[in-house]
Design a protein around this motif. Structure first.
Motif, PDB file in Angstrom:
ATOM      1  N   SER A  64      -1.361   3.944   4.526  1.00  0.00           N
ATOM      2  CA  SER A  64      -2.419   4.628   3.788  1.00  0.00           C
ATOM      3  C   SER A  64      -2.783   3.889   2.513  1.00  0.00           C
ATOM      4  O   SER A  64      -3.877   4.039   1.996  1.00  0.00           O
ATOM      5  CB  SER A  64      -1.980   6.049   3.430  1.00  0.00           C
ATOM      6  N   THR A  65      -1.877   3.086   1.973  1.00  0.00           N
ATOM      7  CA  THR A  65      -2.111   2.344   0.735  1.00  0.00           C
ATOM      8  C   THR A  65      -2.475   0.901   1.057  1.00  0.00           C
ATOM      9  O   THR A  65      -1.789   0.255   1.850  1.00  0.00           O
ATOM     10  CB  THR A  65      -0.862   2.377  -0.160  1.00  0.00           C
ATOM     11  N   VAL A  66      -3.547   0.415   0.440  1.00  0.00           N
ATOM     12  CA  VAL A  66      -4.016  -0.943   0.688  1.00  0.00           C
ATOM     13  C   VAL A  66      -4.279  -1.638  -0.647  1.00  0.00           C
ATOM     14  O   VAL A  66      -4.876  -1.055  -1.551  1.00  0.00           O
ATOM     15  CB  VAL A  66      -5.312  -0.945   1.534  1.00  0.00           C
ATOM     16  N   ILE A  67      -3.835  -2.875  -0.762  1.00  0.00           N
ATOM     17  CA  ILE A  67      -4.147  -3.722  -1.918  1.00  0.00           C
ATOM     18  C   ILE A  67      -5.120  -4.781  -1.429  1.00  0.00           C
ATOM     19  O   ILE A  67      -4.891  -5.409  -0.391  1.00  0.00           O
ATOM     20  CB  ILE A  67      -2.883  -4.392  -2.479  1.00  0.00           C
ATOM     21  N   SER A  68      -6.218  -4.973  -2.170  1.00  0.00           N
ATOM     22  CA  SER A  68      -7.205  -5.968  -1.744  1.00  0.00           C
ATOM     23  C   SER A  68      -7.785  -6.698  -2.948  1.00  0.00           C
ATOM     24  O   SER A  68      -7.722  -6.205  -4.071  1.00  0.00           O
ATOM     25  CB  SER A  68      -8.318  -5.322  -0.928  1.00  0.00           C
ATOM     26  N   GLY A  69      -8.344  -7.835  -2.681  1.00  0.00           N
ATOM     27  CA  GLY A  69      -9.040  -8.627  -3.684  1.00  0.00           C
ATOM     28  C   GLY A  69     -10.388  -9.055  -3.153  1.00  0.00           C
ATOM     29  O   GLY A  69     -10.541  -9.315  -1.960  1.00  0.00           O
TER      30      GLY A  69
ATOM     31  N   ILE B  68     -16.598 -11.996  -0.180  1.00  0.00           N
ATOM     32  CA  ILE B  68     -15.559 -11.880   0.832  1.00  0.00           C
ATOM     33  C   ILE B  68     -14.358 -11.171   0.218  1.00  0.00           C
ATOM     34  O   ILE B  68     -14.055 -11.351  -0.951  1.00  0.00           O
ATOM     35  CB  ILE B  68     -15.176 -13.259   1.406  1.00  0.00           C
ATOM     36  N   SER B  69     -13.732 -10.345   1.017  1.00  0.00           N
ATOM     37  CA  SER B  69     -12.601  -9.548   0.550  1.00  0.00           C
ATOM     38  C   SER B  69     -11.408  -9.810   1.449  1.00  0.00           C
ATOM     39  O   SER B  69     -11.558  -9.978   2.659  1.00  0.00           O
ATOM     40  CB  SER B  69     -13.000  -8.072   0.586  1.00  0.00           C
ATOM     41  N   ILE B  70     -10.236  -9.824   0.855  1.00  0.00           N
ATOM     42  CA  ILE B  70      -9.010  -9.968   1.629  1.00  0.00           C
ATOM     43  C   ILE B  70      -8.108  -8.787   1.280  1.00  0.00           C
ATOM     44  O   ILE B  70      -7.871  -8.503   0.115  1.00  0.00           O
ATOM     45  CB  ILE B  70      -8.324 -11.331   1.377  1.00  0.00           C
ATOM     46  N   ALA B  71      -7.675  -8.051   2.312  1.00  0.00           N
ATOM     47  CA  ALA B  71      -6.839  -6.861   2.118  1.00  0.00           C
ATOM     48  C   ALA B  71      -5.457  -7.126   2.706  1.00  0.00           C
ATOM     49  O   ALA B  71      -5.325  -7.818   3.717  1.00  0.00           O
ATOM     50  CB  ALA B  71      -7.477  -5.660   2.803  1.00  0.00           C
ATOM     51  N   TYR B  72      -4.443  -6.549   2.083  1.00  0.00           N
ATOM     52  CA  TYR B  72      -3.073  -6.697   2.552  1.00  0.00           C
ATOM     53  C   TYR B  72      -2.501  -5.312   2.850  1.00  0.00           C
ATOM     54  O   TYR B  72      -2.447  -4.456   1.970  1.00  0.00           O
ATOM     55  CB  TYR B  72      -2.216  -7.394   1.498  1.00  0.00           C
ATOM     56  N   TYR B  73      -2.121  -5.099   4.092  1.00  0.00           N
ATOM     57  CA  TYR B  73      -1.407  -3.889   4.483  1.00  0.00           C
ATOM     58  C   TYR B  73      -0.649  -4.162   5.767  1.00  0.00           C
ATOM     59  O   TYR B  73      -1.053  -4.985   6.581  1.00  0.00           O
ATOM     60  CB  TYR B  73      -2.331  -2.673   4.619  1.00  0.00           C
ATOM     61  N   LEU B  74       0.478  -3.500   5.937  1.00  0.00           N
ATOM     62  CA  LEU B  74       1.339  -3.649   7.109  1.00  0.00           C
ATOM     63  C   LEU B  74       1.701  -5.111   7.375  1.00  0.00           C
ATOM     64  O   LEU B  74       1.639  -5.603   8.493  1.00  0.00           O
ATOM     65  CB  LEU B  74       0.693  -3.023   8.345  1.00  0.00           C
ATOM     66  N   SER B  75       2.030  -5.819   6.318  1.00  0.00           N
ATOM     67  CA  SER B  75       2.526  -7.205   6.366  1.00  0.00           C
ATOM     68  C   SER B  75       1.525  -8.208   6.927  1.00  0.00           C
ATOM     69  O   SER B  75       1.919  -9.259   7.419  1.00  0.00           O
ATOM     70  CB  SER B  75       3.819  -7.286   7.186  1.00  0.00           C
ATOM     71  N   GLU B  76       0.236  -7.901   6.901  1.00  0.00           N
ATOM     72  CA  GLU B  76      -0.797  -8.831   7.367  1.00  0.00           C
ATOM     73  C   GLU B  76      -2.002  -8.786   6.445  1.00  0.00           C
ATOM     74  O   GLU B  76      -2.208  -7.820   5.718  1.00  0.00           O
ATOM     75  CB  GLU B  76      -1.228  -8.482   8.792  1.00  0.00           C
TER      76      GLU B  76
ATOM     77  N   LYS C 190     -12.445  -8.991  -8.221  1.00  0.00           N
ATOM     78  CA  LYS C 190     -11.918  -7.628  -8.330  1.00  0.00           C
ATOM     79  C   LYS C 190     -10.592  -7.534  -7.592  1.00  0.00           C
ATOM     80  O   LYS C 190     -10.412  -8.147  -6.549  1.00  0.00           O
ATOM     81  CB  LYS C 190     -12.870  -6.605  -7.689  1.00  0.00           C
ATOM     82  N   ILE C 191      -9.704  -6.727  -8.149  1.00  0.00           N
ATOM     83  CA  ILE C 191      -8.447  -6.359  -7.487  1.00  0.00           C
ATOM     84  C   ILE C 191      -8.493  -4.855  -7.301  1.00  0.00           C
ATOM     85  O   ILE C 191      -8.801  -4.118  -8.242  1.00  0.00           O
ATOM     86  CB  ILE C 191      -7.227  -6.763  -8.328  1.00  0.00           C
ATOM     87  N   ARG C 192      -8.194  -4.396  -6.084  1.00  0.00           N
ATOM     88  CA  ARG C 192      -8.325  -2.972  -5.754  1.00  0.00           C
ATOM     89  C   ARG C 192      -7.007  -2.423  -5.227  1.00  0.00           C
ATOM     90  O   ARG C 192      -6.347  -3.041  -4.401  1.00  0.00           O
ATOM     91  CB  ARG C 192      -9.402  -2.784  -4.698  1.00  0.00           C
TER      92      ARG C 192
ATOM     93  N   ILE D 128     -17.700  -4.873   5.901  1.00  0.00           N
ATOM     94  CA  ILE D 128     -17.562  -5.020   7.358  1.00  0.00           C
ATOM     95  C   ILE D 128     -16.353  -5.908   7.633  1.00  0.00           C
ATOM     96  O   ILE D 128     -16.319  -7.066   7.201  1.00  0.00           O
ATOM     97  CB  ILE D 128     -18.830  -5.642   7.965  1.00  0.00           C
ATOM     98  N   GLY D 129     -15.373  -5.381   8.349  1.00  0.00           N
ATOM     99  CA  GLY D 129     -14.154  -6.123   8.656  1.00  0.00           C
ATOM    100  C   GLY D 129     -14.393  -7.253   9.646  1.00  0.00           C
ATOM    101  O   GLY D 129     -15.146  -7.099  10.605  1.00  0.00           O
ATOM    102  N   LEU D 130     -13.737  -8.392   9.426  1.00  0.00           N
ATOM    103  CA  LEU D 130     -13.856  -9.534  10.336  1.00  0.00           C
ATOM    104  C   LEU D 130     -12.729  -9.585  11.364  1.00  0.00           C
ATOM    105  O   LEU D 130     -12.981  -9.745  12.553  1.00  0.00           O
ATOM    106  CB  LEU D 130     -13.900 -10.839   9.543  1.00  0.00           C
ATOM    107  N   ASN D 131     -11.444  -9.456  10.947  1.00  0.00           N
ATOM    108  CA  ASN D 131     -10.350  -9.506  11.919  1.00  0.00           C
ATOM    109  C   ASN D 131     -10.110  -8.148  12.563  1.00  0.00           C
ATOM    110  O   ASN D 131      -9.798  -8.069  13.722  1.00  0.00           O
ATOM    111  CB  ASN D 131      -8.993  -9.900  11.351  1.00  0.00           C
TER     112      ASN D 131
END
Length: 177
Positions: free
Chosen positions: A165-170, A44-52, A142-144, A77-80
Motif C-alpha cells: 500500500s505504501t509507495v516511494i517514487s521520484g 518520467i517517474s520511477i516508483a519503488y514497491y515490493l522490491s522492484e 519531486k520525491i513522493r 501512465i505506467g510502462l512496466n
C-alpha cells in the motif's frame, strides 16, 4: 583637498551602488513574476514497491495563484506495470524554488487478472531548477511518499501475490512557464 576628494568619491560610489541595487531588486522581482500563473510539462517517474522499480510517464500542470500557494493536477501512465493514475494536489512554496504538495489521486491497476480502482493520498517534496533567472522553463524534481487506501498494489509470483500500500517514487520533469 585630498580628504574632500575621497569624501566626494565615496559619496558618488555609494550613490551609484544604490541605483545598481535597485536595478538588481527589480530584476529579481521580474524573474519571480515569470514563475507565477500557469505552468505545464511532462516527465518520467520511477516508483519503488515490493522490491522492484516501475517506470511511468507523467503529464502535469500547475497554477500558482499566490506567492506561496498553487494547485497541481497530474496524470500518469505506467510502462512496466498496468497502473494508471490521475489526481490533484495543493502546493505550498516555502521558497522560490522548493515546494511541498499534499494531494490525492485515483489509481486504476490490474491485480490477479482483475482491474481495481483505489484512492491514493500523497506528500511530495519538489524543486524547480531554472538554468537562469529569466528562463521560461525549468527541470522539476519531486520525491513522493504515497499510501493506497483500500485495495493494494500487487505483484504475482508463482503461487503467491505480494501486495503493498505504501509507495516511494521520484519524478523528473521538464516544465514550461
Amino acid at each position: 583637498m585630498r580628504k574632500l576628494f575621497f569624501i566626494l568619491f565615496f559619496a558618488v560610489c555609494a550613490h551609484a551602488g544604490f541605483f545598481l541595487e535597485n536595478d538588481a531588486a527589480e530584476e529579481e522581482a521580474l524573474a519571480r513574476e515569470i514563475d507565477r500563473g500557469f505552468s505545464f510539462g511532462g516527465g518520467i517517474s520511477i516508483a519503488y514497491y515490493l522490491s522492484e522499480f516501475d517506470l511511468s510517464l507523467s503529464g502535469l500542470a500547475a497554477y500558482r495563484f499566490q506567492n506561496d500557494f498553487g494547485i497541481a493536477p497530474e496524470i500518469s501512465i505506467g510502462l512496466n506495470e498496468k497502473v494508471y493514475e490521475a489526481g490533484s494536489a495543493i502546493r505550498y512554496f516555502f521558497s522560490e524554488e522548493d515546494f511541498v504538495d499534499v494531494g490525492a489521486t485515483a489509481v486504476y491497476f490490474k491485480k490477479e487478472g482483475d482491474w481495481f480502482t483505489a484512492p491514493r493520498i500523497f506528500v511530495d517534496y519538489g524543486r524547480n531548477m531554472k538554468p537562469w533567472p529569466h528562463a521560461h522553463f525549468a527541470l522539476q524534481g519531486k520525491i513522493r511518499l504515497s499510501y493506497l487506501i483500500g485495495e493494494s498494489l500487487g505483484r504475482e509470483e508463482e503461487y503467491v501475490t505480494k501486495t503493498a500500500s505504501t509507495v516511494i517514487s521520484g519524478t523528473l520533469s521538464l516544465i514550461f512557464f
